[in-house]
Write a protein that holds these residues in place. Structure first.
Motif, PDB file in Angstrom:
ATOM      1  N   TRP A  80       0.794  -1.254  -0.184  1.00 36.55           N
ATOM      2  CA  TRP A  80      -0.200   0.023  -0.005  1.00 36.55           C
ATOM      3  C   TRP A  80       0.882   1.107   0.047  1.00 36.55           C
ATOM      4  O   TRP A  80       0.693   2.154  -0.726  1.00 36.55           O
ATOM      5  N   LEU A  81       1.868   1.327   0.832  1.00 35.99           N
ATOM      6  CA  LEU A  81       2.654   2.460   1.061  1.00 35.99           C
ATOM      7  C   LEU A  81       3.445   2.679  -0.225  1.00 35.99           C
ATOM      8  O   LEU A  81       3.722   3.992  -0.673  1.00 35.99           O
ATOM      9  N   ARG A  82       3.824   1.671  -0.906  1.00 35.26           N
ATOM     10  CA  ARG A  82       4.625   1.760  -2.200  1.00 35.26           C
ATOM     11  C   ARG A  82       3.717   2.031  -3.484  1.00 35.26           C
ATOM     12  O   ARG A  82       4.207   3.213  -4.052  1.00 35.26           O
ATOM     13  N   VAL A  83       2.683   1.443  -3.682  1.00 35.16           N
ATOM     14  CA  VAL A  83       1.878   1.501  -4.947  1.00 35.16           C
ATOM     15  C   VAL A  83       0.232   1.560  -4.434  1.00 35.16           C
ATOM     16  O   VAL A  83      -0.370   0.578  -4.861  1.00 35.16           O
ATOM     17  N   ALA A  86      -2.236   0.652  -7.140  1.00 33.49           N
ATOM     18  CA  ALA A  86      -2.227  -0.933  -7.379  1.00 33.49           C
ATOM     19  C   ALA A  86      -3.117  -1.622  -6.576  1.00 33.49           C
ATOM     20  O   ALA A  86      -3.544  -2.775  -6.636  1.00 33.49           O
ATOM     21  N   VAL A  87      -3.230  -1.108  -5.219  1.00 27.83           N
ATOM     22  CA  VAL A  87      -3.849  -1.785  -4.104  1.00 27.83           C
ATOM     23  C   VAL A  87      -5.259  -1.208  -4.379  1.00 27.83           C
ATOM     24  O   VAL A  87      -6.253  -2.426  -4.088  1.00 27.83           O
ATOM     25  N   LYS A  88      -5.511  -0.266  -4.491  1.00 19.60           N
ATOM     26  CA  LYS A  88      -6.803   0.183  -4.537  1.00 19.60           C
ATOM     27  C   LYS A  88      -6.948   1.309  -5.758  1.00 19.60           C
ATOM     28  O   LYS A  88      -6.653   2.575  -5.579  1.00 19.60           O
ATOM     29  N   PRO A  89      -7.389   0.759  -6.732  1.00 24.20           N
ATOM     30  CA  PRO A  89      -7.410   1.812  -8.023  1.00 24.20           C
ATOM     31  C   PRO A  89      -8.342   2.963  -7.864  1.00 24.20           C
ATOM     32  O   PRO A  89      -9.218   2.901  -6.992  1.00 24.20           O
ATOM     33  N   GLY A  90      -8.008   4.145  -7.955  1.00 24.97           N
ATOM     34  CA  GLY A  90      -8.728   5.339  -7.929  1.00 24.97           C
ATOM     35  C   GLY A  90      -8.466   6.058  -6.590  1.00 24.97           C
ATOM     36  O   GLY A  90      -9.035   6.857  -6.409  1.00 24.97           O
ATOM     37  N   PRO A  94      -1.363   9.348  -3.009  1.00 22.26           N
ATOM     38  CA  PRO A  94      -0.405   9.184  -3.963  1.00 22.26           C
ATOM     39  C   PRO A  94       0.690   8.321  -3.881  1.00 22.26           C
ATOM     40  O   PRO A  94       1.029   8.065  -2.604  1.00 22.26           O
ATOM     41  N   PRO A  95       1.292   7.684  -5.135  1.00 24.14           N
ATOM     42  CA  PRO A  95       2.721   7.155  -4.638  1.00 24.14           C
ATOM     43  C   PRO A  95       3.839   7.787  -4.344  1.00 24.14           C
ATOM     44  O   PRO A  95       3.915   9.021  -5.009  1.00 24.14           O
ATOM     45  N   MET A  96       4.617   7.690  -3.493  1.00 23.97           N
ATOM     46  CA  MET A  96       5.551   8.628  -2.718  1.00 23.97           C
ATOM     47  C   MET A  96       7.009   8.188  -3.461  1.00 23.97           C
ATOM     48  O   MET A  96       7.897   8.512  -2.818  1.00 23.97           O
ATOM     49  N   GLY A  97       7.186   7.077  -4.124  1.00 23.37           N
ATOM     50  CA  GLY A  97       8.509   6.864  -4.744  1.00 23.37           C
ATOM     51  C   GLY A  97       9.264   6.180  -3.690  1.00 23.37           C
ATOM     52  O   GLY A  97      10.419   6.309  -3.759  1.00 23.37           O
ATOM     53  N   LEU A  98       8.620   5.277  -2.869  1.00 26.49           N
ATOM     54  CA  LEU A  98       9.337   4.570  -1.596  1.00 26.49           C
ATOM     55  C   LEU A  98      10.082   3.424  -2.290  1.00 26.49           C
ATOM     56  O   LEU A  98       9.550   2.805  -3.095  1.00 26.49           O
ATOM     57  N   THR A  99      11.187   3.158  -1.643  1.00 27.49           N
ATOM     58  CA  THR A  99      11.618   1.829  -1.974  1.00 27.49           C
ATOM     59  C   THR A  99      11.231   0.731  -1.153  1.00 27.49           C
ATOM     60  O   THR A  99      10.236   0.909   0.091  1.00 27.49           O
TER      61      THR A  99
END
Ligand code: HEC
Length: 114
Positions: A80-83, A86-90, A94-99
């Motif tokens: 969830w934190l990364r994408v 992708a976990v919940k469309p819409g 925001p994606p924060m660009g985390l590794t």
């Protein structure tokens, strides 16, 4: 320290222990501060984190579900934190660009919030 006492699994004497493989609580606190998650979330223990766009994270470690229906388990939280989209469309998170590593640390910290 409040943070130590907030960690149910660790009790009040020791430093909070992580339930996320490869995640360290103190690193997570640092990263959550650095990435300014608090612009959108109220987060106990994070200075200036009082944003209202996202839900308050006061008891995130205790919830059964995150983002309105995703089982609150470490692997799901990291993803969830990364994408989030992708976990919940819409979703508006925001994606924060985390590794992957950064997300693990953050999840470890978030699970101390109970
Ligand atoms: C631009 C605002 C914004 C930023 C920045 C942001 N979030 Fe979110 N976040 C949201 C919104 C909105 C939701 C609700 C999403 C949904 O349910 O679809 C959310 C949901 C969440 C949830 C699930 C909460 C719950 O009660 O289900 C967690 C955990 C979370 N965010 C952590 C973070 C972390 C950690 C960061 C920093 C890396 C961050 N967020 C950055 C807006 C944001």
């Amino acid at each position: 320290m409040m943070l130590a006492c907030a960690a149910l699994l660790a009790g009040c004497k020791d430093a909070p222990r992580s339930i996320v493989p490869g995640g360290e609580v103190q690193q997570g606190l640092r990263l959550v501060t650095q990435y300014q998650c608090g612009a959108c979330h109220a987060i106990p223990g994070v200075q200036g984190a009082a944003g209202g766009d996202g839900p308050a994270l006061d008891h995130i470690g205790r919830l059964s579900y995150i983002a309105g229906g995703i089982p609150n388990q470490p692997a799901n939280m990291v993803r969830w934190l990364r994408v989030p989209h992708a976990v919940k469309p819409g979703t508006e998170m925001p994606p924060m660009g985390l590794t992957d590593q950064e997300a693990r640390h953050m999840a470890a910290f978030l699970y101390t919030l109970r």
